[in-house]
Design a protein around this motif. Structure first.
Motif, PDB file in Angstrom:
ATOM      1  N   GLY A  38      50.884 -18.776 -30.071  1.00 33.68           N
ATOM      2  CA  GLY A  38      50.301 -17.467 -29.769  1.00 33.68           C
ATOM      3  C   GLY A  38      49.379 -16.978 -30.876  1.00 33.68           C
ATOM      4  O   GLY A  38      48.294 -16.456 -30.619  1.00 33.68           O
ATOM      5  N   ARG A  39      49.788 -17.161 -32.117  1.00 37.50           N
ATOM      6  CA  ARG A  39      48.974 -16.731 -33.251  1.00 37.50           C
ATOM      7  C   ARG A  39      47.702 -17.577 -33.348  1.00 37.50           C
ATOM      8  O   ARG A  39      46.631 -17.064 -33.638  1.00 37.50           O
ATOM      9  CB  ARG A  39      49.763 -16.831 -34.541  1.00 37.50           C
ATOM     10  CG  ARG A  39      48.929 -16.419 -35.750  1.00 37.50           C
ATOM     11  CD  ARG A  39      49.741 -16.327 -36.982  1.00 37.50           C
ATOM     12  NE  ARG A  39      50.516 -15.099 -36.915  1.00 37.50           N
ATOM     13  CZ  ARG A  39      51.454 -14.779 -37.763  1.00 37.50           C
ATOM     14  NH1 ARG A  39      51.758 -15.584 -38.749  1.00 37.50           N
ATOM     15  NH2 ARG A  39      52.108 -13.647 -37.650  1.00 37.50           N
ATOM     16  N   ARG A  40      47.819 -18.885 -33.095  1.00 32.41           N
ATOM     17  CA  ARG A  40      46.623 -19.750 -33.133  1.00 32.41           C
ATOM     18  C   ARG A  40      45.639 -19.366 -32.043  1.00 32.41           C
ATOM     19  O   ARG A  40      44.437 -19.309 -32.276  1.00 32.41           O
ATOM     20  CB  ARG A  40      47.023 -21.212 -32.981  1.00 32.41           C
ATOM     21  CG  ARG A  40      47.647 -21.782 -34.231  1.00 32.41           C
ATOM     22  CD  ARG A  40      47.860 -23.249 -34.118  1.00 32.41           C
ATOM     23  NE  ARG A  40      48.823 -23.515 -33.035  1.00 32.41           N
ATOM     24  CZ  ARG A  40      49.044 -24.704 -32.508  1.00 32.41           C
ATOM     25  NH1 ARG A  40      48.396 -25.739 -32.927  1.00 32.41           N
ATOM     26  NH2 ARG A  40      49.931 -24.854 -31.558  1.00 32.41           N
ATOM     27  N   LEU A  41      46.147 -19.081 -30.837  1.00 34.95           N
ATOM     28  CA  LEU A  41      45.260 -18.686 -29.739  1.00 34.95           C
ATOM     29  C   LEU A  41      44.607 -17.337 -30.007  1.00 34.95           C
ATOM     30  O   LEU A  41      43.412 -17.157 -29.732  1.00 34.95           O
ATOM     31  CB  LEU A  41      46.033 -18.652 -28.423  1.00 34.95           C
ATOM     32  CG  LEU A  41      46.459 -20.002 -27.861  1.00 34.95           C
ATOM     33  CD1 LEU A  41      47.316 -19.817 -26.609  1.00 34.95           C
ATOM     34  CD2 LEU A  41      45.250 -20.866 -27.555  1.00 34.95           C
ATOM     35  N   GLY A  90      40.658 -16.907 -30.345  1.00 38.20           N
ATOM     36  CA  GLY A  90      39.987 -15.967 -29.438  1.00 38.20           C
ATOM     37  C   GLY A  90      39.217 -14.896 -30.185  1.00 38.20           C
ATOM     38  O   GLY A  90      38.080 -14.571 -29.845  1.00 38.20           O
ATOM     39  N   ALA A  91      39.841 -14.345 -31.233  1.00 39.81           N
ATOM     40  CA  ALA A  91      39.168 -13.313 -32.027  1.00 39.81           C
ATOM     41  C   ALA A  91      37.935 -13.879 -32.734  1.00 39.81           C
ATOM     42  O   ALA A  91      36.889 -13.227 -32.794  1.00 39.81           O
ATOM     43  CB  ALA A  91      40.134 -12.721 -33.047  1.00 39.81           C
ATOM     44  N   GLY A 137      34.136 -12.649 -31.946  1.00 40.83           N
ATOM     45  CA  GLY A 137      33.317 -12.196 -33.072  1.00 40.83           C
ATOM     46  C   GLY A 137      32.015 -12.967 -33.190  1.00 40.83           C
ATOM     47  O   GLY A 137      30.944 -12.379 -33.403  1.00 40.83           O
ATOM     48  N   LEU A 138      32.079 -14.279 -33.031  1.00 34.75           N
ATOM     49  CA  LEU A 138      30.850 -15.085 -33.110  1.00 34.75           C
ATOM     50  C   LEU A 138      29.934 -14.806 -31.929  1.00 34.75           C
ATOM     51  O   LEU A 138      28.704 -14.781 -32.087  1.00 34.75           O
ATOM     52  CB  LEU A 138      31.213 -16.572 -33.179  1.00 34.75           C
ATOM     53  CG  LEU A 138      31.835 -17.032 -34.493  1.00 34.75           C
ATOM     54  CD1 LEU A 138      32.326 -18.460 -34.386  1.00 34.75           C
ATOM     55  CD2 LEU A 138      30.835 -16.882 -35.628  1.00 34.75           C
TER      56      LEU A 138
END
Length: 95
Positions: A76-79, A83-84, A88-89
């Motif tokens: 979950g933290r990796r996804l 995603g963030a 952002g990019l």
């Protein structure tokens, strides 16, 4: 500061800087050329740049050997982080 603590060799770091500088310097000229020769707008161009970049990064990730981190990061933290970063990019490229 000890040079042994650096994670990246100097030569490789310089190569990354050269590639990043070349990509940064040619992006405006390439976008200008695309605008003049087609009817693509800035948002569409940003979408395609992000989509092509995603495909290239995915291919590079699949070709690299898999290295397991010392402490596994939850999925979950990796996804969320991926995603963030992607959002952002995408906002940066569109802006």
């Amino acid at each position: 500061m000890s040079h042994a603590s650096l994670g990246l060799p100097v030569g490789r770091g310089l190569l990354y800087l050269i590639v990043a500088g070349a990509a940064w310097g040619t992006a405006g000229a390439a976008a200008s050329l695309v605008y003049r020769t087609s009817d693509i707008g800035p948002v569409t161009l940003s979408f395609w740049r992000c989509a092509i970049g995603f495909v290239l990064l995915l291919a590079a990730r699949l070709l690299r050997p898999r290295v397991r981190p010392a402490v596994p990061v939850p999925l979950g933290r990796r996804l969320l982080r991926a995603g963030a970063t992607g959002v952002g990019l995408a906002v940066f490229q569109t802006a």
